[in-house]
Every structure is written in C-alpha cells, then in structure tokens.
Enzyme design. Structure first.
Site, PDB file in Angstrom:
ATOM      1  N   SER B  94      52.533  13.365  14.726  1.00  0.00           N
ATOM      2  CA  SER B  94      52.894  12.771  13.321  1.00  0.00           C
ATOM      3  C   SER B  94      54.612  12.734  13.048  1.00  0.00           C
ATOM      4  O   SER B  94      54.818  11.583  12.509  1.00  0.00           O
ATOM      5  CB  SER B  94      52.231  13.475  12.254  1.00  0.00           C
ATOM      6  OG  SER B  94      51.001  13.351  12.104  1.00  0.00           O
ATOM      7  N   GLU B 258      51.572   8.837   1.616  1.00  0.00           N
ATOM      8  CA  GLU B 258      50.798   9.262   2.529  1.00  0.00           C
ATOM      9  C   GLU B 258      49.488   9.936   2.255  1.00  0.00           C
ATOM     10  O   GLU B 258      49.500  10.547   1.394  1.00  0.00           O
ATOM     11  CB  GLU B 258      51.719  10.256   3.394  1.00  0.00           C
ATOM     12  CG  GLU B 258      50.825  10.550   4.792  1.00  0.00           C
ATOM     13  CD  GLU B 258      51.417  11.779   5.501  1.00  0.00           C
ATOM     14  OE1 GLU B 258      51.282  11.879   6.610  1.00  0.00           O
ATOM     15  OE2 GLU B 258      52.181  12.984   4.696  1.00  0.00           O
ATOM     16  N   HIS B 398      45.242  14.850  18.708  1.00  0.00           N
ATOM     17  CA  HIS B 398      45.325  13.401  18.283  1.00  0.00           C
ATOM     18  C   HIS B 398      45.037  12.795  19.845  1.00  0.00           C
ATOM     19  O   HIS B 398      44.738  13.355  20.759  1.00  0.00           O
ATOM     20  CB  HIS B 398      46.682  13.238  18.274  1.00  0.00           C
ATOM     21  CG  HIS B 398      47.392  13.408  17.077  1.00  0.00           C
ATOM     22  ND1 HIS B 398      48.554  13.587  16.846  1.00  0.00           N
ATOM     23  CD2 HIS B 398      46.757  14.175  15.851  1.00  0.00           C
ATOM     24  CE1 HIS B 398      48.866  14.197  15.569  1.00  0.00           C
ATOM     25  NE2 HIS B 398      47.811  14.808  15.367  1.00  0.00           N
TER      26      HIS B 398
END
Lengths: 558, 558
Positions: B94, B258, B398
């Site tokens: 991120s 976000e 991820h």
C-alpha cells in the site's frame, strides 16, 4: 430495475451523440466512418483480468527498467459483467457467456444460443449473414466448441457436439478454422463439400486457399498447445487468412476469433501453458489491430467470456511473482511428463524443458510423482512451476469476476466503461447494416441436405451443467440448470435494442421485427413433451436433436 | 521503452484535445469546466476487480430478476497497473502504491513518498496546498497509515508511525479524519492545537465542527468494522463533513478518501467483513458522486492501490457464489467469536449473528475451534462462511492484478482506458491550478515547533519490507527492498509531465521546475552514512528520523 437499464441506454446514447471517439483517436485521423463495415469480435476464453496483467509481466523485458505495454493495455476501453441467467447463479460457463455475446440474451449454463426456455435466439453471425455479409470463425478449440457454436448455431446443450457439427451445414459461414476432425465424419465432410466448402485438414494447405468457403479442421479435437509449437502461431495465421478471405465481400463481414485454450490451461491450473496461450491470442489481436489500422472501416472488439481458475499473481502471503520462471519453460507440463516417462535418464530433459534445474528436494518429489504415472507427474510439474513463480489458483472451474473489454476502430467508444456482456451483443447487432428487404440471402444450394426443424431435445435432463473435470480439482455438485422463465428478460432485450440510440433507430427497429418474426416462425412437428411444446413451436432452423455426445477426456472445458 | 511512453502521452493528448468527455456526459450538461476546481481522489485499499464484481452480487436484490448496478458500474472508466519499482518486483504494497498515486513516482514497497534513493518526492496534496488550495484526508484506518501518509508526508518506512504522526504538524492539512489516537500523544495534540487545529476524539462532536482546521481521531488505531456498526456509516459521515469544510476555500481543495479496511478484511480472508467495508466505501463514493452532481467544478477519481487476498467469486470447481449467505451475516467473525467465548449457550448467538443455523457437523467444528480460543474460532467462522458462500482466497497478502479506475466530473475522460497508477498522479497534478508566484502559502504560525530537516534515517536496515501477518497466512520471506537507482525513472516522469498536453503546458512546466527545485533544496546536516549522503542533501521538510515503531498486532496491513 428500470433505472439501471435506463442509465445504460443513457450512456449509450451519450456516447453515440458524442462525435469524438476515444479509441478511434488512437488508430488514425477522424476519417474513419462512424459505423463499421466489418466487425471482428475476439474472445479470450477464460481470460479474466489477472491473465492480462500477468501477461504484461510475462512479456516484460527484464533488461529494461520500463515495463512494456501489451496490446491489451493499448486497447482497453472498459469492463463487462458475465453472470448467466438467474437459474445458473452468478458464475457463467462458456456456453451461456458466448450466447450472451452472440445474441444479447442471458441463458442457463450449457445453453448454445437458446434462451432459458430452449428457444433459439438469433446470433450476430446469423443476422450478419442475412444482411449479405460474410461470416467466419477461427478458434484454437474444435470449431464446434461452445463459443464458436453459440455464434453459429443453437442447441440445448454444448455437449451435443455431433449435432452442432451437422448444424454447421446450415450456417452458410464462409470461413471456419480450428480443430475438431473427430466430430466431422467423412460423410458429413462430403455434405460440406457438396455445399461448396473446401475442407482441409492440414494447416500447410491454408496458404493455398484463395476464396471462401473453407472449413479447416487441423486437429482431432483442439489445436496443439502454443507452448509446444511456439513458432506455429496458428491463431495468427488462421486469423490473417480469415481476414483475407472475408474481405472479398464488398458488403462486409463479421469474424469471431477465439483464444480458446487460455481457458483450457486455466482449468488445468497450468500457468506456463496459459501464458503461452495468452501470447498466441495477443498475436492474433495484433494481426487484427494492424488490419484495423489499414482498414478504418473495421471495428475490433476483444473481451473474455469469464475468468478461469482464480489465477492469482502472487500467493501464500509472498509479494512476489517470478515471470522469469515462466518465460523459460519451453514445453507444456503434459509434454514434459510424457517425455520424462519415456526416458530412464529423465532429469536432464526435465531441466531443459523447465528452463531451470530443480533442487534435490524438487527432483525427489518429481521422481515420486513419475512413478505414479503421467497425470501425477504432470500435476507435480505444474505445482513446481507454481511454487517457483509463486502463482496461485482457487479452482479448476470459473469465477465471477468481471472481464475486460478492448476495442479499436469505428464506434469503438460504444464499448467504453462498464457494461454487461449482453450489452456488447446489443451494440454489435445495432451496428450491422440495415436488413435488405426481400432478399433471399441464404438460399440453399439444390444439393444441400435439408435439415428438418425439430425441437432441440425431448430430454430436459440431458442438458449437462457446467462441470469441470480437471486433473487436480475436486469434483463438486453441478449447479441447477433446469429451464426457467426468461421471457421477461427476452422482452426487455427487445425493448432495449429498440431504444438503444437514435442514429441506429431504423436499423434496430427492423432488427427487433426480425427477431420477433424469427421467434414466431413455425416449421415444427408436434412434440409429446409438454415442457417443449412452446420451444418446438418456435424452432425454425438448424438445431437438430441428438442425444448427448459422449464426454471424452478432452471434453472438460467449460 | 520509449514507444510505450509516447503512446501513453498520445492517448492523453488525444483525450485532452477531444472536447467531448464521456463521463462528463453522464453527470450533466456540458456546462462543466474542462479543468476542475476541486479534486476528490478515493482509494479502496486492496479493492481488486473481484471485490467490485462481488459487491454487485452482494448488493443484488434477490426479489428482482435484474442484477442492480452499483456505483462502481456507473463510474467505471478504465484500469490501472500497480507494480512498484523494479526492486520490489511486480506486487506492490500500500505504501509504494499510495506513493505512486500521490506523487507519480514508483518506489520500493514500504516507502512513504520517498523515491528508491529515499529522497522525498512532492505529493498531490503538498502541491495543492502550495497553490492555495485546502487539503484533507478521511480514512477508516489510523490517519497516519500508509495511504494517507503518502499523500501528506514522507518517510523511508510506513512503519514509523510516530514520526509520521509528528510530521503531520507540517502538512497544513485542513481536515484529517480517521483513527489513530495511539500515535498522537497528549503533548503532540497540544502542538496541533497550538497550530490552530480543533482536535476531537468523539465522532459525535464532528457535527459541531464548522470550520477547518480539524483533526478527528475516532479510535485507538483503525475504526470499527462497518459490519459491526452498519448504521454508523462513518466514512460517509466523515467525507460529507470534509467536503463541507473544504468547500469554504474559494481556491478549491484536494481531498483523499480511503476505504482502508477493505484491505484489512482481505488480509484476514474475511469475505463478510470485506463486503460490508465495500458497502461503507460505496456509500462514501455516492456522497461524493452527489457532490459532483451539484458542483460541476469537482473531479472525482476512484481507484484501488492493489488487490488483496486473491479473492475468488466461486472456488473449488463449483460454479456458485452465494451472496445471500453474506448479506445475512450481521457481525464480524471476530466479534461473533468473542461473544461466543463469553457464553456457555453460545450456539444460538452464533446462529443469530451468522444469519443461518450451522449443521451438526459445522457446529462440531466450531465447538472444537472454540476450545482453542478466539483466534481459532474466528478462523473457523470465516472458513464456514467461505464454504457456505463458496468464496476462495489464495493469499493473506496482495496480488498483482490490475485495478479499476472510476471517474466523474471535469476532465474525468483523462482517466479512460488503461493507465499506470503513476499516470493517475501525473494527470491529477497536471490539473492543479498554476502556482502563484511568491506567495507564502505555508507560512508557519509563530508558536509552531520547528522541525529540523534531517535525513530520513541513518539505518537502511530499518526499512521494513511488506510482510503480512495475518492469522492464517503462512509467513514468507520478505522481498528485497534495498534502494536502487531510480533517477532514470524520476527523470522520465518529469519529462512526461512536461510533455503531457498542450492545454496544461504552462502549469506543468512550473510544476516540473518546482519539483526540481524541491529536489535540490538543501537544509540538511551532514550525515555519516555513505548510503544516505545524497538523500540527506535532498531532504527539505518534515520527514524526521525515528526508529521504527513497534509492530503491534494491528500493524499488519500492507
């Protein structure tokens, strides 16, 4: 809900009214017509978004800092949802998805361009043929597999391969290239030849073909894996030939191109083979892209029918995907395994084919698998490649993620943003030329064998649901696929088409009328089964009933 | 390769020249300006394409035949690649992704708006502030988590939470809303108050806030899961308030919103919680979408930083995804487990919270897990929900699949088609107003504590790589994250920005100059470590060195 439909139509209208088209800008000056003369629709079977991303990294030149763009990056314009008719839930099979792309109608998994009541619905290629255009399909599966079949024909089940093969006699398609010798008997081939088809079984003969009609059957079932014959570029070759042949018609053409085996490799959870199939498909797209650059009257639309395998770029908590490993693999795991079983000193051959030398532990696992036979060794090789590249999978079947949409040429901006897969068909159909009145475009040659119009089947239970049979995947219950009411859906579709846009209004109205006429045309014999009475009334051509074909070992791709 | 870059620029130029903007058409007549006054960028952390597709089916009204569109369907315009700098491979964390979105620069995983040489690079919010605009962030994580930090500050490591919190003193951000009380000591809060901030810790007080500056810290670390407080709609509330406050500046604003916890739920492979977080984020998007409808000078861009968990809609060969199961779950598995451990007669509570009664076999597995404690029971509950809904995962980390891009408002067509995540930043930065000459926009109040300009750190080894620590995921080796040469990349970026388009030319040139100026400004002390000599020369503000913050149990989201 009506709001969402209205919104779709609003988007479409806005795009049509807008004269400045995004994707058109990329391929040339604004001299291209707003409506295409030719349409090429390309389907990457099973090519979910992870495949196109993975392909970028697979293609990445490690000697440059930059990550090179792919043809997919150049052409991306939107996304599409793929869910089938409600009776089959949210995850589609290839047949229902191809029906959606070819006809604009949602149906049950397993259906080949019939609706949920098993009534045939007209396809893009059929409508194009009626407008005097040429049509063709080039695929890497058998030519009577679900996707090409849904563009050319109709059947209650994709499994009815023989019936589909025979039905192709009535498609009048000008070019059909792929595999499938198994399904076309000598007698059937004679019938095709009697209809004027040149039928060839050797790809080397393709070069000598100078005019339609042609049917090429270059393998018993599907074509060889691209990874095993990387120089062949079969799909590119077939596609270039199809464009060449179809271009001879001044009234334009519609061509379906399918990268069929991306899906098959995905079902097998075979990443090295899948990436090579992606490369094969990308090459074919580039052939069409180049054609579109040179023929600004040609629209190219590329999409996938669904996502296969739940492919993951990185897995097990590790932020790594080693595409270098995959670039070095130079044979399919199936071929590597087959070769390894034929040799005593198999290790060096395996290392050579993998492009790396397995560790002692890895060789030990391969040795153990080898003793259990080819299938187990193939699985172990795939597992090794997954571990080395850090590739993940969740299923031997399909998943419900949206797919991407790529386009170039006139009206390509129509495909921008989000849409449903049925919208793609609606848009393509709306771009066909207006129907010519009273023109017998499909008059049959005198020597053609007549096909009696029968209901699609008298055996509802023979509709086989989507059920992958891959080597490693656990077997699971088949989803329900009993036919349900979808008239409401079909009606909505007709309404939508009629309302789609003002510039295509006249065309669309004619089309809706044609669709309606087709739905009501009756040439059927009475049928005993209550459930199929309505369907039998509505069947008009070419979807002859047969019992389900035997499910072979290669008949496992949904 | 240069070709691909040139192609990108060509696309961008074509879109800019084209006066007719697709997404603008959807939201109103052509009276909107071509350049926005205000920009809202929204990031669904971890929200890969399977999340938005799954959310559609999660939201589907089962009593209608139609599958309802979501806000994501309405606003989709393109896709974006997310790969980090080459040193970190193809799968981003991120921090690197947020740096790309905030600055246009590729960096290593873990970096907070510093390049691969650990030099700070200017962010969208910093540049906006310098142009006299207001800035803000509203998030559901702690406000000093990777994504908001990369828009507001700079640090060699996202793990340096205390340093990031302190650095916020110098951001001059007008609105900062989210969690993170743990990282803001009473002393630090006093410093914020001395700078004119109203600091609140109770969300109920937000309603009474009528003007910036405000910092809201509504939880120790992240905010509660949306599934546990569905009526709160915290992100929507915070976002509406931020829009209200930021709108007070006639010179416009840039707001980052976000949906942080989509990612956290994804790391936990917790589908029910993830879908509720998607709903929370979708609600916030709808708040901004409505604002954009009413304020045609506001651009909305929504994207994700990466995909988390390898989520699969359907798994194990079964063509089924039962979103109905997920809609009925009304508490997070963590909360259900906690409650179940506090009760002897726990079964009915579990059934109530799950929305279905587990079978005998399922209850038996839960009972066994319950005896092993809360974590194991939580895992078992997630597993049960996965089985019932047929949800698949491949990782606790991820994956590298491209994400989607959504946009509305002026210049939204710039974001159509495929792009890299850095392109999103380049485009947004090019849309900022021109820099005002000789205007001290960031003059510090006299009572503000000065922050000495030091190198980011003298300890290269303290750069922590991306390493997820979820309950079930296997621990794996951390990828290499040593700094490498990226000047070439940074230079390309400056060139790209300068060449981007003719209408933004003057602005972009000023910006490139500013970036260059910033890069060369020196206010550093000499540093002993050879590796950081260059970085120390280039550090200009606000990224004070601290040792890495302790990695807490909640500090596990990458």
């Amino acid at each position: 809900m009506k709001f969402t439909r209205l919104y779709n139509l609003l988007c479409l209208s806005a795009a049509l009214v807008s004269g400045s088209l995004w994707a058109e800008n990329l391929l040339g000056p604004q001299t291209a017509p707003s409506r295409p003369k030719n349409i090429v629709i390309m389907v990457g079977d099973g090519m979910g978004p992870a495949y196109t991303s993975a392909y970028r990294y697979y293609q990445d030149n490690p000697s440059t800092q930059e990550i090179e763009q792919t043809v997919f990056d150049r052409l991306l314009v939107g996304n599409a949802s793929t869910y089938p008719a409600p009776v089959s839930g949210y995850v589609t099979d290839s047949a229902a998805a191809a029906t959606a792309l070819a006809t604009g109608v949602k149906t049950y998994n397993g259906a080949v361009s019939v609706d949920t009541n098993k009534r045939p619905v007209p396809t893009l290629l059929e409508l194009a043929k009626k407008r005097g255009m040429s049509t063709g399909v080039t695929v890497t599966s058998q030519i009577n597999h679900a996707t090409p079949a849904a563009f050319l024909s109709h059947n209650e089940s994709r499994r009815n391969y023989e019936a589909l093969a025979e039905s192709y006699l009535n498609t009048e398609a000008d070019v059909m290239l792929g595999g499938g010798q198994r399904y076309f008997s000598d007698k059937l081939i004679e019938q095709f030849e009697a209809k004027g088809y040149q039928v060839i079984k050797d790809a080397a003969l393709l070069d000598g073909v100078t005019q339609p009609k042609v049917m090429g059957l270059f393998a018993d079932v599907q074509l060889p894996w691209a990874i095993d014959e990387p120089e062949a570029r079969r799909l590119s070759t077939m596609t270039a030939k199809a464009l060449d042949l179809l271009s001879q018609n001044d009234q334009g053409f519609v061509l379906l191109v399918e990268g069929s085996l991306i899906d098959w490799a995905g079902h097998n959870n075979d990443i090295a083979t899948a990436m090579a199939e992606m490369h094969e498909f990308a090459g074919a797209i580039e052939v069409v892209e180049q054609y579109v650059r040179q023929h600004q009257d040609t629209l190219l639309v590329v999409t996938a029918d669904h996502n296969t395998g739940g492919l993951s770029i990185g897995t097990h908590g590790d932020y790594r995907w080693d595409s270098q490993v995959l670039r070095q693999v130079n044979a399919s795991p199936a071929r590597i395994a087959s070769q390894a079983l034929s040799e005593d000193e198999w290790q060096s051959g395996v290392s050579g084919a993998l492009g790396f030398t397995p560790s002692g532990e890895e060789f030990s696992a391969l040795d153990s698998a080898r003793m259990q036979g080819e299938k187990v060794l193939t699985s172990q090789l795939k597992k090794l490649i997954d571990q080395r590249s850090n590739t993940g999978w969740t299923t031997g079947g399909h998943t419900g993620v949206d797919v991407q949409v790529f386009a170039a040429g006139p009206a390509s901006s129509l495909f921008a943003g989000h849409q449903d897969n049925t919208d793609i068909a609606h848009k393509l159909i709306s771009l066909l030329p207006k129907p010519a009145k009273a023109k017998p475009a499909n008059a049959k040659p005198a020597n053609a064998k007549p096909v009696s119009a029968k209901p699609v089947s008298a055996k509802p239970a023979s509709v086989l649901p989507a059920e992958p049979e891959t080597i490693e995947s656990p077997k699971t219950e088949a989803p329900e696929t009993a036919p349900l009411e979808a008239e409401e859906k079909a009606e909505t579709t007709a309404q939508d088409i009629a309302a789609m846009n003002t510039s295509a209004q006249a065309d669309v109205e004619a089309q809706a009328a044609e669709l309606s006429e087709k739905m009501q045309s009756t040439a059927s014999e009475p049928d005993a089964e209550e459930a199929f009475r309505q369907a039998s009334d509505l069947l008009s051509e070419g979807a002859e009933s047969q019992s389900a074909a035997p499910v072979s070992e290669v008949d496992n791709q949904d």
